[in-house]
Design a protein around this motif. Structure first.
Motif, PDB file in Angstrom:
ATOM      1  N   PRO A 124       0.832  -1.203   0.000  1.00 51.68           N
ATOM      2  CA  PRO A 124       0.000   0.000   0.000  1.00 51.68           C
ATOM      3  C   PRO A 124       0.870   1.258   0.000  1.00 51.68           C
ATOM      4  CG  PRO A 124      -0.678  -1.515   1.736  1.00 51.68           C
ATOM      5  CD  PRO A 124       0.588  -2.047   1.159  1.00 51.68           C
ATOM      6  N   LYS A 125       0.454   2.249  -0.725  1.00 54.18           N
ATOM      7  CA  LYS A 125       1.229   3.502  -0.839  1.00 54.18           C
ATOM      8  C   LYS A 125       1.155   4.343   0.427  1.00 54.18           C
ATOM      9  CE  LYS A 125       2.227   2.684  -5.120  1.00 54.18           C
ATOM     10  NZ  LYS A 125       3.233   1.681  -5.268  1.00 54.18           N
ATOM     11  N   SER A 126       0.182   4.068   1.287  1.00 52.81           N
ATOM     12  CA  SER A 126      -0.014   4.902   2.470  1.00 52.81           C
ATOM     13  C   SER A 126       1.061   4.693   3.534  1.00 52.81           C
ATOM     14  CB  SER A 126      -1.394   4.649   3.072  1.00 52.81           C
ATOM     15  OG  SER A 126      -1.519   3.283   3.429  1.00 52.81           O
ATOM     16  N   TYR A 127       1.805   3.603   3.432  1.00 45.97           N
ATOM     17  CA  TYR A 127       2.821   3.345   4.440  1.00 45.97           C
ATOM     18  C   TYR A 127       4.194   3.759   3.926  1.00 45.97           C
ATOM     19  CZ  TYR A 127      -0.800   0.415   6.541  1.00 45.97           C
ATOM     20  OH  TYR A 127      -1.956  -0.048   7.080  1.00 45.97           O
ATOM     21  N   ASP A 128       4.957   4.392   4.796  1.00 41.53           N
ATOM     22  CA  ASP A 128       6.351   4.684   4.477  1.00 41.53           C
ATOM     23  C   ASP A 128       7.158   4.509   5.751  1.00 41.53           C
ATOM     24  OD1 ASP A 128       5.335   6.859   5.833  1.00 41.53           O
ATOM     25  OD2 ASP A 128       6.200   8.366   4.519  1.00 41.53           O
ATOM     26  N   GLY A 129       8.456   4.505   5.661  1.00 40.32           N
ATOM     27  CA  GLY A 129       9.308   4.343   6.832  1.00 40.32           C
ATOM     28  C   GLY A 129       9.055   3.030   7.537  1.00 40.32           C
ATOM     29  N   ILE A 130       8.841   3.097   8.854  1.00 39.04           N
ATOM     30  CA  ILE A 130       8.623   1.890   9.651  1.00 39.04           C
ATOM     31  C   ILE A 130       7.342   1.191   9.235  1.00 39.04           C
ATOM     32  CG2 ILE A 130       7.437   3.048  11.558  1.00 39.04           C
ATOM     33  CD1 ILE A 130       9.936   0.147  11.907  1.00 39.04           C
ATOM     34  N   GLY A 131       6.353   1.940   8.786  1.00 38.79           N
ATOM     35  CA  GLY A 131       5.106   1.335   8.315  1.00 38.79           C
ATOM     36  C   GLY A 131       5.344   0.413   7.141  1.00 38.79           C
ATOM     37  N   LEU A 132       6.234   0.815   6.220  1.00 35.30           N
ATOM     38  CA  LEU A 132       6.545  -0.035   5.082  1.00 35.30           C
ATOM     39  C   LEU A 132       7.294  -1.287   5.539  1.00 35.30           C
ATOM     40  CD1 LEU A 132       6.483  -0.549   2.073  1.00 35.30           C
ATOM     41  CD2 LEU A 132       8.578   0.801   1.851  1.00 35.30           C
ATOM     42  N   ALA A 133       8.219  -1.119   6.470  1.00 37.50           N
ATOM     43  CA  ALA A 133       8.958  -2.280   6.998  1.00 37.50           C
ATOM     44  C   ALA A 133       7.998  -3.259   7.685  1.00 37.50           C
ATOM     45  CB  ALA A 133      10.041  -1.829   7.968  1.00 37.50           C
ATOM     46  N   LEU A 134       7.070  -2.729   8.473  1.00 34.63           N
ATOM     47  CA  LEU A 134       6.088  -3.592   9.142  1.00 34.63           C
ATOM     48  C   LEU A 134       5.154  -4.249   8.131  1.00 34.63           C
ATOM     49  CD1 LEU A 134       5.126  -1.504  12.319  1.00 34.63           C
ATOM     50  CD2 LEU A 134       6.592  -3.533  12.178  1.00 34.63           C
ATOM     51  N   THR A 135       4.824  -3.539   7.060  1.00 34.47           N
ATOM     52  CA  THR A 135       3.975  -4.105   6.014  1.00 34.47           C
ATOM     53  C   THR A 135       4.670  -5.279   5.343  1.00 34.47           C
ATOM     54  OG1 THR A 135       2.842  -2.018   5.629  1.00 34.47           O
ATOM     55  CG2 THR A 135       2.799  -3.606   3.833  1.00 34.47           C
ATOM     56  N   ILE A 136       5.946  -5.118   5.045  1.00 34.79           N
ATOM     57  CA  ILE A 136       6.700  -6.219   4.440  1.00 34.79           C
ATOM     58  C   ILE A 136       6.782  -7.392   5.418  1.00 34.79           C
ATOM     59  CG2 ILE A 136       9.004  -6.917   3.644  1.00 34.79           C
ATOM     60  CD1 ILE A 136       9.202  -4.021   2.459  1.00 34.79           C
ATOM     61  N   ALA A 137       7.007  -7.089   6.700  1.00 36.20           N
ATOM     62  CA  ALA A 137       7.091  -8.151   7.714  1.00 36.20           C
ATOM     63  C   ALA A 137       5.769  -8.904   7.826  1.00 36.20           C
ATOM     64  CB  ALA A 137       7.486  -7.561   9.067  1.00 36.20           C
ATOM     65  N   TRP A 138       4.644  -8.171   7.898  1.00 31.37           N
ATOM     66  CA  TRP A 138       3.373  -8.888   8.036  1.00 31.37           C
ATOM     67  C   TRP A 138       3.041  -9.645   6.771  1.00 31.37           C
ATOM     68  CZ3 TRP A 138      -1.002  -8.658   5.201  1.00 31.37           C
ATOM     69  CH2 TRP A 138      -1.411  -7.472   4.613  1.00 31.37           C
ATOM     70  N   GLY A 139       3.448  -9.131   5.623  1.00 34.07           N
ATOM     71  CA  GLY A 139       3.206  -9.851   4.371  1.00 34.07           C
ATOM     72  C   GLY A 139       3.948 -11.177   4.331  1.00 34.07           C
ATOM     73  N   ILE A 140       5.204 -11.161   4.748  1.00 30.36           N
ATOM     74  CA  ILE A 140       6.009 -12.388   4.775  1.00 30.36           C
ATOM     75  C   ILE A 140       5.425 -13.381   5.781  1.00 30.36           C
ATOM     76  CG2 ILE A 140       8.263 -13.342   5.436  1.00 30.36           C
ATOM     77  CD1 ILE A 140       9.493 -10.731   4.249  1.00 30.36           C
ATOM     78  N   MET A 141       5.113 -12.881   6.977  1.00 27.31           N
ATOM     79  CA  MET A 141       4.592 -13.761   8.021  1.00 27.31           C
ATOM     80  C   MET A 141       3.251 -14.369   7.614  1.00 27.31           C
ATOM     81  SD  MET A 141       5.603 -11.553  11.382  1.00 27.31           S
ATOM     82  CE  MET A 141       5.259 -12.812  12.600  1.00 27.31           C
ATOM     83  N   LEU A 142       2.365 -13.558   7.037  1.00 29.86           N
ATOM     84  CA  LEU A 142       1.052 -14.070   6.656  1.00 29.86           C
ATOM     85  C   LEU A 142       1.156 -15.063   5.505  1.00 29.86           C
ATOM     86  CD1 LEU A 142      -1.963 -13.967   7.261  1.00 29.86           C
ATOM     87  CD2 LEU A 142      -2.155 -12.142   5.570  1.00 29.86           C
ATOM     88  N   ALA A 143       1.985 -14.750   4.507  1.00 32.10           N
ATOM     89  CA  ALA A 143       2.121 -15.664   3.363  1.00 32.10           C
ATOM     90  C   ALA A 143       2.717 -16.997   3.804  1.00 32.10           C
ATOM     91  CB  ALA A 143       2.984 -15.025   2.271  1.00 32.10           C
ATOM     92  N   ALA A 144       3.819 -16.947   4.549  1.00 33.99           N
ATOM     93  CA  ALA A 144       4.478 -18.183   4.985  1.00 33.99           C
ATOM     94  C   ALA A 144       3.602 -18.977   5.948  1.00 33.99           C
ATOM     95  CB  ALA A 144       5.822 -17.858   5.640  1.00 33.99           C
ATOM     96  N   GLY A 145       3.012 -18.281   6.921  1.00 35.30           N
ATOM     97  CA  GLY A 145       2.154 -18.957   7.891  1.00 35.30           C
ATOM     98  C   GLY A 145       0.925 -19.570   7.254  1.00 35.30           C
ATOM     99  N   SER A 146       0.285 -18.835   6.371  1.00 35.44           N
ATOM    100  CA  SER A 146      -0.911 -19.357   5.697  1.00 35.44           C
ATOM    101  C   SER A 146      -0.577 -20.556   4.830  1.00 35.44           C
ATOM    102  CB  SER A 146      -1.563 -18.259   4.854  1.00 35.44           C
ATOM    103  OG  SER A 146      -2.037 -17.223   5.674  1.00 35.44           O
ATOM    104  N   LEU A 147       0.587 -20.521   4.191  1.00 36.56           N
ATOM    105  CA  LEU A 147       1.010 -21.665   3.379  1.00 36.56           C
ATOM    106  C   LEU A 147       1.189 -22.905   4.258  1.00 36.56           C
ATOM    107  CD1 LEU A 147       1.820 -22.781   0.621  1.00 36.56           C
ATOM    108  CD2 LEU A 147       4.143 -22.011   1.080  1.00 36.56           C
ATOM    109  N   LEU A 148       1.822 -22.734   5.428  1.00 41.69           N
ATOM    110  CA  LEU A 148       1.991 -23.869   6.344  1.00 41.69           C
ATOM    111  C   LEU A 148       0.647 -24.400   6.843  1.00 41.69           C
ATOM    112  CD1 LEU A 148       5.066 -22.737   8.479  1.00 41.69           C
ATOM    113  CD2 LEU A 148       4.971 -24.620   6.830  1.00 41.69           C
ATOM    114  N   VAL A 149      -0.262 -23.498   7.175  1.00 40.09           N
ATOM    115  CA  VAL A 149      -1.574 -23.944   7.647  1.00 40.09           C
ATOM    116  C   VAL A 149      -2.311 -24.683   6.530  1.00 40.09           C
ATOM    117  CG1 VAL A 149      -3.830 -23.225   8.541  1.00 40.09           C
ATOM    118  CG2 VAL A 149      -1.759 -22.132   9.387  1.00 40.09           C
ATOM    119  N   THR A 150      -2.231 -24.160   5.312  1.00 37.27           N
ATOM    120  CA  THR A 150      -2.862 -24.831   4.169  1.00 37.27           C
ATOM    121  C   THR A 150      -2.285 -26.233   4.010  1.00 37.27           C
ATOM    122  OG1 THR A 150      -3.213 -22.713   3.058  1.00 37.27           O
ATOM    123  CG2 THR A 150      -3.324 -24.685   1.685  1.00 37.27           C
ATOM    124  N   LEU A 151      -0.963 -26.352   4.078  1.00 38.07           N
ATOM    125  CA  LEU A 151      -0.331 -27.670   3.982  1.00 38.07           C
ATOM    126  C   LEU A 151      -0.769 -28.579   5.124  1.00 38.07           C
ATOM    127  CD1 LEU A 151       3.307 -26.738   2.897  1.00 38.07           C
ATOM    128  CD2 LEU A 151       1.579 -27.931   1.537  1.00 38.07           C
TER     129      LEU A 151
END
Length: 143
Positions: free
Chosen positions: A37-64
């Motif tokens: 999302p364009k609305s996040y910058d600085g730490i917000g962008l870092a947290l967005t990337i972190a939650w994206g990685i965590m959600l994608a990886a975690g959801s993949l494991l749960v799906t498996l």
């Protein structure tokens, strides 16, 4: 962890709902990584990337975990997914309480999702702990 049977009956609606829901979690995580999302910058962008990685990886494991019917894979996936949801919830509440009150419903939905993930984690840990106690008691009887 015990290698006990998957603690949910083989119900088609349950399996379909879980697979569709967690596949959507994978998609959400990947989507935010590909197009943050364009609305996040600085730490917000870092947290967005972190939650994206965590959600994608975690959801993949749960799906498996659901596909393979093994909660030993599902548990760490739930923990990662919860981390991603909590970070996204934090960003949503920050937006709600500062410059975007219209983000309130999204922030509340993140609480709902986090509560459901916590409930599933707790049930699986309870079942595992109970199963371990039964096995220990059986071993004591046989000894």
């Amino acid at each position: 962890m015990l290698s006990s049977p998957y603690p949910i009956p083989s119900l088609r609606i349950w399996k379909a709902a879980m697979l569709i829901g967690w596949a959507a979690g994978v998609a959400a995580g990947v989507w935010v990584l590909v197009s943050p999302p364009k609305s996040y910058d600085g730490i917000g962008l870092a947290l967005t990337i972190a939650w994206g990685i965590m959600l994608a990886a975690g959801s993949l494991l749960v799906t498996l975990g659901h596909v393979l019917r093994t909660y030993q894979i599902e548990l760490p996936g739930l923990a990662f997914s919860l981390g991603g949801v909590v970070l996204y919830g934090y960003l949503s509440w920050e937006a709600t309480l500062t410059d975007s009150p219209g983000s309130g419903p999204r922030a509340c939905l993140m609480i709902l999702l986090a509560a459901l993930i916590i409930a599933r984690l707790r049930v699986l840990l309870y079942i595992d702990r109970r199963g371990r106690r039964i096995v220990e008691m059986q071993e004591e009887i046989q000894a």
